[in-house]
Design a protein around this motif. Structure first.
Motif, short mmCIF file in Angstrom:
data_model
loop_
_atom_site.label_atom_id
_atom_site.label_comp_id
_atom_site.label_asym_id
_atom_site.label_seq_id
_atom_site.Cartn_x
_atom_site.Cartn_y
_atom_site.Cartn_z
N SER A 50 4.00 19.50 -44.09
CA SER A 50 4.57 19.98 -45.34
C SER A 50 6.06 20.32 -45.26
O SER A 50 6.72 20.36 -46.29
CB SER A 50 3.79 21.21 -45.84
N HIS A 51 6.58 20.61 -44.08
CA HIS A 51 7.99 20.97 -43.97
C HIS A 51 8.76 20.05 -43.03
O HIS A 51 9.85 20.41 -42.59
CB HIS A 51 8.14 22.42 -43.52
N THR A 52 8.25 18.90 -42.72
CA THR A 52 8.97 17.98 -41.85
C THR A 52 9.97 17.14 -42.63
O THR A 52 9.79 16.88 -43.82
CB THR A 52 8.02 17.01 -41.13
N SER A 53 11.03 16.72 -41.97
CA SER A 53 11.82 15.61 -42.50
C SER A 53 10.95 14.36 -42.47
O SER A 53 9.95 14.29 -41.75
CB SER A 53 13.07 15.39 -41.66
N ASP A 54 11.33 13.35 -43.23
CA ASP A 54 10.58 12.09 -43.17
C ASP A 54 10.64 11.50 -41.77
O ASP A 54 9.66 10.93 -41.28
CB ASP A 54 11.16 11.09 -44.18
N ASN B 215 3.12 18.22 -52.61
CA ASN B 215 2.74 17.31 -53.69
C ASN B 215 3.29 15.91 -53.41
O ASN B 215 3.60 15.60 -52.26
CB ASN B 215 3.22 17.88 -55.02
N PHE B 216 3.42 15.08 -54.45
CA PHE B 216 3.75 13.67 -54.26
C PHE B 216 5.14 13.36 -54.80
O PHE B 216 5.44 13.58 -55.99
CB PHE B 216 2.69 12.80 -54.93
N ARG B 217 5.99 12.80 -53.95
CA ARG B 217 7.38 12.53 -54.30
C ARG B 217 7.54 11.52 -55.45
O ARG B 217 8.45 11.68 -56.27
CB ARG B 217 8.15 12.07 -53.06
N PRO B 218 6.69 10.49 -55.57
CA PRO B 218 6.84 9.59 -56.72
C PRO B 218 6.58 10.28 -58.06
O PRO B 218 7.06 9.81 -59.10
CB PRO B 218 5.81 8.49 -56.45
N GLU C 130 4.32 6.53 -47.91
CA GLU C 130 3.92 6.08 -46.58
C GLU C 130 3.28 7.20 -45.76
O GLU C 130 2.34 6.97 -44.99
CB GLU C 130 5.11 5.47 -45.83
N ILE C 131 3.77 8.44 -45.93
CA ILE C 131 3.15 9.57 -45.22
C ILE C 131 1.82 9.94 -45.86
O ILE C 131 0.84 10.25 -45.17
CB ILE C 131 4.10 10.77 -45.18
#
Length: 336
Positions: free
Chosen positions: A183-187, A212-215, A226-227
């Motif tokens: 939840s708090h990682t960089s990509d 939640n979901f970035r799109p 992808e994650i």
């Protein structure tokens, strides 16, 4: 609108900051529903049977001491004669989900800087992890970072990937039945974690406890597709976050859209709740207010509101999975 049929569904929530509130705020009280959305009466009203309690520390001097204060607060809650019970194994989990009253709790680490400060030997961090497990009985998951970089890798406001210490922490977690939280990682860190697990064939569960979901809403705290797909493929969990900043700053119905998007991406067996309730009265950034939409501001009403809104779109089985079954099945599996 039709109402959710009785009996109420039990709830498992994968992330809150009640321990930070109790350790940090003068005259804090587990019963003050006006101060934090996951106060004990709200959890009871919301039928929350298991609440994951995060031990959060900012990266910097004193991070480990701050984590120890929250560790000890967890133990005090477990020892007091109140509504909280420490859940440390599969039989206790099953018992907690069936009991008519009370809320079970299990601890998690939000930011591994709480285990080890920047210049300390990494072995000290491993020892502190073992001490937390000894005192709290169990650690459900660990997030390596928070917003910024630390010795383990890049946080969600960073582009940095994994470090040597991050790889060593993963190696240490192999076979320990402790999940790694995305939840708090960089990509870049998320990708590096997955690659290292695969390359070294490590047995480590993967989740995103409160994302939640970035799109749906383009924020770096939300998951790229992808994650999301990797968490689904690895039979992990994705906890829906109720914070307005990560949902949509204008539309409260967007949280429903996040859930529907996840289902459309194949996350039916991964979706759960990770509301992320915390104390914010001392927040200086006024642009963040309100932190939650009215519908989502406290546990006593938020879960039932969402489930009622969703019951005409989802099957009863899908509602149960979202409310508690996915999280219960995941925890039971990694604790077996």
């Amino acid at each position: 609108m039709s109402q959710l049929t009785a009996p109420r569904l039990p709830i498992i929530d994968m992330h809150c900051d009640l321990l930070v509130y109790l350790a940090d705020v003068p005259e804090s009280d587990i019963n003050k529903v006006e101060e934090i959305g996951c106060a004990a009466p709200a959890l009871t009203e919301g039928n929350v049977k298991l609440q994951v309690m995060a031990i959060y520390s900012p990266t910097g001097l004193g991070s480990t001491r701050y984590a120890e204060l929250q560790r000890d607060m967890f133990r005090q809650l477990a020892d007091r004669d109140n509504c909280f019970t420490a859940v440390t194994d599969k039989p206790l989990l099953e018992q907690t989900m069936q009991q008519p009253q009370g809320t079970g709790m299990v601890v998690a680490i939000e930011n591994a800087s709480g285990l080890c400060e920047q210049l300390e030997p990494l072995e000290d961090g491993f020892k502190r992890l073992e001490k937390i497990i000894e005192i709290c009985g169990r650690v459900l998951y660990i997030s390596f970072t928070h917003h910024a970089e630390n010795r383990f890798g890049g946080g969600n406001n960073s582009t940095k990937g994994i470090t040597r210490d991050g790889k060593m922490l993963l190696d240490y977690l192999h076979g320990r039945n402790i999940a790694v939280d995305m939840s708090h990682t960089s990509d870049a860190l998320a990708t590096d974690i997955l690659n290292h697990i695969d390359r070294e064939r490590l047995a480590i569960p993967i989740i995103a406890s409160h994302s939640n979901f970035r799109p749906v809403w383009n924020h770096e705290r939300n998951l790229p597709d992808e994650i999301t797909q990797e968490i689904i493929r690895r039979k992990g969990l994705i906890g829906m976050n109720f914070l307005r900043k990560f949902v949509n700053t204008e539309d409260p119905d967007a949280l429903l859209h996040h859930i529907q998007y996840g289902l459309g991406k194949g996350a039916e067996d991964a979706l759960c709740f990770g509301a992320d309730y915390f104390y914010f009265a001392d927040e200086q950034d006024q642009s963040r207010f309100p932190f939650y939409f009215k519908e989502h501001e406290q546990a006593g009403t938020s879960y039932s509101h969402l489930l009622q809104r969703l019951q005409e779109q989802l099957t009863p089985e899908q509602l149960k999975k979202l409310a508690y079954q996915n999280a219960q099945n995941f925890i039971a599996r990694i604790w077996s």
